[in-house]
Design a protein around this motif. Structure first.
Motif, short mmCIF file in Angstrom:
data_model
loop_
_atom_site.label_atom_id
_atom_site.label_comp_id
_atom_site.label_asym_id
_atom_site.label_seq_id
_atom_site.Cartn_x
_atom_site.Cartn_y
_atom_site.Cartn_z
N ALA A 102 -56.47 -5.77 69.18
CA ALA A 102 -57.14 -7.02 68.83
C ALA A 102 -56.20 -8.16 69.21
O ALA A 102 -54.99 -8.08 68.97
N GLU A 107 -59.04 -12.03 67.21
CA GLU A 107 -59.90 -10.88 66.93
C GLU A 107 -59.29 -10.02 65.83
O GLU A 107 -58.11 -10.14 65.52
N GLU A 138 -64.06 -7.65 66.24
CA GLU A 138 -64.78 -8.87 65.92
C GLU A 138 -63.91 -10.09 66.16
O GLU A 138 -62.68 -10.01 66.07
N GLU A 139 -64.57 -11.22 66.40
CA GLU A 139 -63.86 -12.48 66.58
C GLU A 139 -63.60 -13.13 65.24
O GLU A 139 -64.43 -13.08 64.34
#
Length: 141
Positions: A102, A107, A138-139
């Motif tokens: 990430a 993220e 995910e952001e």
């Protein structure tokens, strides 16, 4: 002279037979390894872990089945031994899955159980048989 030729022929025949047997064993073992996980693996083995990739080949989701008494973190490390984790136990934070880290500050790997975001971290989440454990990249908003 006849004995020397007979001995050489016998050795050549024995070596050829041994070579063919070895080749057959290697070929047979290779085929068994590929079929065995599907045929005899329990529902929670690495064969059942899966991920989704983007068009560029980056993994964005990764999932596996829960197992009674095992944490989501323990199972992640079984299904992806190269997953990267910061911290330990209940304070563990997953930073990379399937080689996809990430991006720091942009993220994170979100943990979901049966489609719902987990309320505790992976090291504290005790899973149950039949649960779907899923990680989604995910952001940060």
């Amino acid at each position: 002279m006849k004995t020397l030729m007979h001995t050489t022929s016998s050795r050549l025949l024995a070596a050829t037979t041994a070579g063919l047997l070895c080749a057959g064993l290697v070929a047979g073992c290779a085929g068994d390894d590929e079929a065995a996980p599907e045929a005899s693996a329990p529902a929670s083995t690495e064969a059942d872990a899966g991920g989704e990739e983007t068009a560029a080949g980056d993994v964005t989701e990764f999932s596996y089945a829960g197992e009674h008494g095992k944490t989501a973190l323990d199972l992640l490390l079984v299904h992806d031994p190269d997953a990267e984790v910061s911290g330990e136990g209940e304070m563990a934070f997953v930073t990379a899955i399937q080689g996809r880290a990430a991006e720091d500050g942009e993220e994170f790997w979100g943990l979901y159980v049966d489609g719902e975001m987990a309320q505790v971290g992976a090291g504290a989440l005790e899973t149950e048989d039949g649960q779907e454990i899923q990680w989604k990249l995910e952001e940060i908003e």
